[in-house]
Design a protein around this motif. Structure first.
Motif, short mmCIF file in Angstrom:
data_model
loop_
_atom_site.label_atom_id
_atom_site.label_comp_id
_atom_site.label_asym_id
_atom_site.label_seq_id
_atom_site.Cartn_x
_atom_site.Cartn_y
_atom_site.Cartn_z
N ILE A 50 -14.13 7.44 -8.42
CA ILE A 50 -14.87 6.36 -9.01
C ILE A 50 -13.63 5.28 -8.74
O ILE A 50 -14.06 3.55 -7.79
CB ILE A 50 -15.71 5.70 -10.12
CG1 ILE A 50 -17.11 6.86 -10.59
CG2 ILE A 50 -15.55 5.19 -10.97
CD1 ILE A 50 -17.74 7.75 -11.38
N SER A 51 -13.04 5.29 -8.72
CA SER A 51 -11.72 4.66 -9.13
C SER A 51 -10.83 4.07 -7.81
O SER A 51 -10.76 2.67 -7.62
CB SER A 51 -10.51 4.15 -10.65
OG SER A 51 -10.94 4.76 -11.85
N LEU A 52 -11.19 4.74 -7.35
CA LEU A 52 -10.92 4.64 -5.73
C LEU A 52 -12.34 4.06 -5.13
O LEU A 52 -11.61 3.24 -4.43
CB LEU A 52 -10.81 6.08 -4.97
CG LEU A 52 -10.09 6.06 -3.14
CD1 LEU A 52 -9.05 5.26 -2.85
CD2 LEU A 52 -10.50 7.57 -3.24
N LEU A 53 -12.85 4.15 -5.04
CA LEU A 53 -14.71 3.58 -4.31
C LEU A 53 -14.53 1.89 -5.36
O LEU A 53 -14.49 1.08 -4.24
CB LEU A 53 -15.68 3.77 -4.93
CG LEU A 53 -15.50 5.59 -4.32
CD1 LEU A 53 -17.38 6.36 -4.87
CD2 LEU A 53 -15.58 5.10 -2.88
N LEU A 54 -13.94 1.84 -6.37
CA LEU A 54 -13.87 0.61 -6.55
C LEU A 54 -12.21 -0.56 -6.60
O LEU A 54 -12.33 -1.76 -7.28
CB LEU A 54 -14.11 0.45 -8.28
CG LEU A 54 -15.19 0.42 -8.86
CD1 LEU A 54 -15.64 1.30 -9.94
CD2 LEU A 54 -16.53 -0.03 -8.83
N SER A 55 -11.96 0.43 -6.27
CA SER A 55 -9.96 -0.31 -5.77
C SER A 55 -9.91 -1.61 -5.06
O SER A 55 -9.11 -2.22 -5.76
CB SER A 55 -8.82 0.91 -5.15
OG SER A 55 -9.59 0.48 -3.94
N LYS A 56 -10.91 -2.06 -4.47
CA LYS A 56 -10.12 -3.00 -3.05
C LYS A 56 -10.91 -4.32 -4.49
O LYS A 56 -10.66 -5.26 -4.28
CB LYS A 56 -11.20 -3.60 -1.78
CG LYS A 56 -10.73 -2.53 -0.80
CD LYS A 56 -11.52 -2.32 0.87
CE LYS A 56 -11.26 -3.74 1.03
NZ LYS A 56 -12.31 -4.07 1.55
N LYS A 60 -8.52 -7.42 -5.91
CA LYS A 60 -8.88 -8.84 -6.15
C LYS A 60 -9.48 -9.32 -7.02
O LYS A 60 -8.58 -10.35 -6.96
CB LYS A 60 -10.34 -8.66 -5.05
CG LYS A 60 -10.42 -8.76 -4.04
CD LYS A 60 -11.37 -8.48 -3.05
CE LYS A 60 -11.40 -7.75 -1.12
NZ LYS A 60 -12.79 -7.69 -0.74
N ARG A 61 -9.73 -8.62 -8.26
CA ARG A 61 -10.13 -9.18 -9.41
C ARG A 61 -8.82 -9.77 -10.41
O ARG A 61 -8.56 -10.05 -11.00
CB ARG A 61 -11.28 -8.07 -9.93
CG ARG A 61 -11.38 -9.36 -11.82
CD ARG A 61 -12.90 -8.36 -12.12
NE ARG A 61 -13.73 -8.76 -13.30
CZ ARG A 61 -14.29 -10.09 -13.50
NH1 ARG A 61 -15.02 -9.48 -12.75
NH2 ARG A 61 -14.83 -10.56 -14.80
N TYR A 100 -2.98 -13.49 -2.60
CA TYR A 100 -2.48 -13.69 -4.72
C TYR A 100 -1.02 -14.67 -4.60
O TYR A 100 -0.24 -14.86 -4.38
CB TYR A 100 -2.61 -12.66 -4.70
CG TYR A 100 -1.18 -11.51 -5.36
CD1 TYR A 100 -1.14 -11.87 -6.03
CD2 TYR A 100 -0.99 -10.77 -4.06
CE1 TYR A 100 0.49 -10.79 -6.53
CE2 TYR A 100 -0.81 -10.00 -3.94
CZ TYR A 100 0.46 -9.93 -5.10
OH TYR A 100 1.68 -9.26 -5.56
N ASP A 101 -1.33 -15.30 -5.97
CA ASP A 101 -0.36 -16.21 -6.45
C ASP A 101 0.06 -15.50 -7.50
O ASP A 101 -0.42 -15.29 -8.81
CB ASP A 101 -1.34 -17.78 -6.91
CG ASP A 101 -1.01 -18.93 -7.46
OD1 ASP A 101 0.93 -18.59 -7.19
OD2 ASP A 101 -0.47 -19.27 -8.63
N PRO A 252 -1.39 -5.09 -12.06
CA PRO A 252 -2.26 -4.30 -12.57
C PRO A 252 -2.14 -3.41 -12.22
O PRO A 252 -1.91 -3.18 -11.03
CB PRO A 252 -4.05 -4.69 -12.27
CG PRO A 252 -3.63 -5.93 -11.58
CD PRO A 252 -2.16 -6.24 -10.97
N THR A 253 -1.84 -2.11 -13.53
CA THR A 253 -1.58 -0.71 -13.28
C THR A 253 -2.37 -0.07 -12.41
O THR A 253 -1.45 0.44 -11.66
CB THR A 253 -1.83 -0.25 -14.91
OG1 THR A 253 -1.27 -1.35 -15.70
CG2 THR A 253 -1.52 1.03 -14.60
N GLN A 254 -3.48 -0.45 -12.05
CA GLN A 254 -3.47 0.35 -10.91
C GLN A 254 -3.81 0.13 -9.30
O GLN A 254 -3.61 1.32 -8.85
CB GLN A 254 -5.39 0.41 -10.91
CG GLN A 254 -6.12 -1.25 -10.84
CD GLN A 254 -6.03 -2.04 -12.17
OE1 GLN A 254 -5.43 -1.57 -12.71
NE2 GLN A 254 -7.15 -3.23 -12.10
N ILE A 255 -3.06 -0.39 -9.44
CA ILE A 255 -2.44 -1.01 -8.36
C ILE A 255 -0.64 -0.92 -8.17
O ILE A 255 -0.71 -1.16 -6.51
CB ILE A 255 -3.23 -2.02 -7.23
CG1 ILE A 255 -3.27 -3.50 -8.29
CG2 ILE A 255 -4.39 -1.66 -7.12
CD1 ILE A 255 -3.54 -4.23 -7.33
N ALA A 256 0.02 -1.05 -8.96
CA ALA A 256 1.13 -1.04 -9.23
C ALA A 256 2.05 -0.18 -8.51
O ALA A 256 2.87 -0.34 -7.80
CB ALA A 256 1.89 -1.29 -10.20
#
Length: 288
Positions: A50-56, A60-61, A100-101, A252-256
Motif C-alpha cells: 500500500i505504501s508503494l502504491l501511494l508513494s508518488k 508530492k504531498r 520542490y522548495d 520525509p522518512t518514507q522517501i528519504a
C-alpha cells in the motif's frame, strides 16, 4: 516488476513456513498458528505494498513538489529534456518531473511502476549545481527507477515486517510460557503483550539494519547508473559538490532513502554510504 514480486512472495512464504515449523515444535495451537500467519502476512506485506502504491502521492504531498506540465523557464525545459533523454536511454517510460522548495541539494525518485515514476529535484540543487552535476544527479535517480529500487525496497520491507511480527510472537509465547508455568485457563497473560511489544522493537531494529544495508548497496548501483547516463566525471563532480554542501536531509522518512543525499545517522542505520566511499567506488569503476 512481476518477477520481483514473485521472488519476494516466495521469500515471504518461506518465512511463514519456517515460523509454522518453529511454532509447531514449540507446541503452539494450530488454530492460533494459522491466525498469526495470516495476520502477519496481511499487516507485514500488505502495508508495504500500500505504501508503494501511494508513494508518488505521499512524496508530492510531503515535499510540496510541483510537477512540471508546461516549462515556465529554460531551467524547467532543460530538466524535462534531460530526464526524457535519460529515461529513453535507460529503457523506461517518461517519469513525471517536479521541483520542490528546499535549500538543501537533493533529489529523489519514487513510484510503484518503472514506467510511471516521479523524479523531483530541490530548488537548492538547481541553485547550487552546474548543469553537468545536475545531469548526473538526474541520471542517478533515473537509474533507481530503471533498477526497480522502489519496488524492491518495499517488498524487502514487507518480508522483514512479516518476520518481525511472527518472530516476536513466537519468542514471546515461549518466554511467557516459561515464566508463567501452567497458567490456569491456558491463555496469555498481560506480560505476554509487554514481551511482544519489546521484542517487536528489538527485532524491528534488526530489520532496519538489514533494510539500510540493502539501501546502501543500491546507492552504489545507482551511482554507476548515473555515471553510465551522464558520464563518470560528472557523477564524481556531483558527489563532490554534495560533500562540500552536505547537510541533514529534510526529505520525509518514507522517501528519504531515495534521495541523492543521505542522513548523518550511525553507519548501521545509514540509507546512503558515506560520500567518500561512493566517490572512491566511482573512481575505481570502469564506466567511462
Amino acid at each position: 516488476m512481476f518477477t520481483r514480486i514473485g521472488l519476494f512472495l516466495l521469500t515471504n512464504l518461506a518465512v511463514l513456513v519456517l515460523a509454522s515449523v518453529v511454532m509447531s515444535v514449540s507446541g503452539v495451537n494450530p488454530s492460533q498458528m494459522s491466525g498469526l500467519l495470516v495476520m502477519a502476512a496481511i499487516f507485514g506485506f500488505g502495508g508495504s505494498i500500500i505504501s508503494l502504491l501511494l508513494s508518488k502521492f505521499m512524496a508530492k504531498r510531503g515535499t510540496g513538489a510541483v510537477v512540471i506540465t508546461e516549462p515556465r523557464n529554460p531551467t524547467e525545459r532543460w530538466l524535462l529534456d534531460t530526464v526524457a533523454r535519460q529515461a529513453k536511454a535507460a529503457g523506461i517510460g517518461m517519469p513525471e518531473v517536479a521541483v520542490y522548495d528546499a535549500p538543501e541539494i537533493n533529489a529523489f525518485a519514487t513510484g510503484a511502476n518503472r514506467n510511471n515514476a516521479l523524479v523531483a529535484v530541490s530548488t537548492g540543487l538547481l541553485h547550487n549545481m552546474s548543469e553537468d552535476e545536475a545531469e548526473a544527479v538526474l541520471g542517478h535517480e533515473i537509474a533507481h527507477v530503471a533498477n526497480g529500487d522502489m519496488i524492491t525496497m518495499a517488498l524487502l520491507q514487507g518480508v522483514l515486517n512479516t518476520f518481525v511480527i511472527v518472530l516476536a510472537r513466537v519468542v514471546g509465547g515461549v518466554i511467557d510460557s516459561a515464566l508463567s508455568g501452567n497458567r490456569e485457563g491456558g491463555g496469555r497473560g498481560f506480560a505476554y503483550y509487554i514481551i511482544v511489544f519489546v521484542l517487536e522493537m528489538v527485532f524491528g531494529l534488526g530489520a532496519t539494519v538489514i533494510a539500510m544495508w540493502f539501501s546502501r548497496h543500491r546507492e552504489f548501483r545507482a551511482d554507476q547508473g548515473g555515471a553510465s547516463l551522464a558520464g563518470r566525471q560528472k557523477m564524481i563532480a556531483a558527489l563532490e559538490r554534495l560533500k562540500l554542501n552536505h547537510g541533514q536531509s529534510t526529505l520525509p522518512t518514507q522517501i528519504a532513502a531515495f534521495g541523492i543525499a543521505g542522513s548523518t545517522a550511525k553507519k548501521l542505520f545509514l540509507s546512503h554510504p558515506p560520500l567518500d566511499e561512493r566517490i572512491a567506488a566511482l573512481r575505481a569503476s570502469t564506466v567511462a
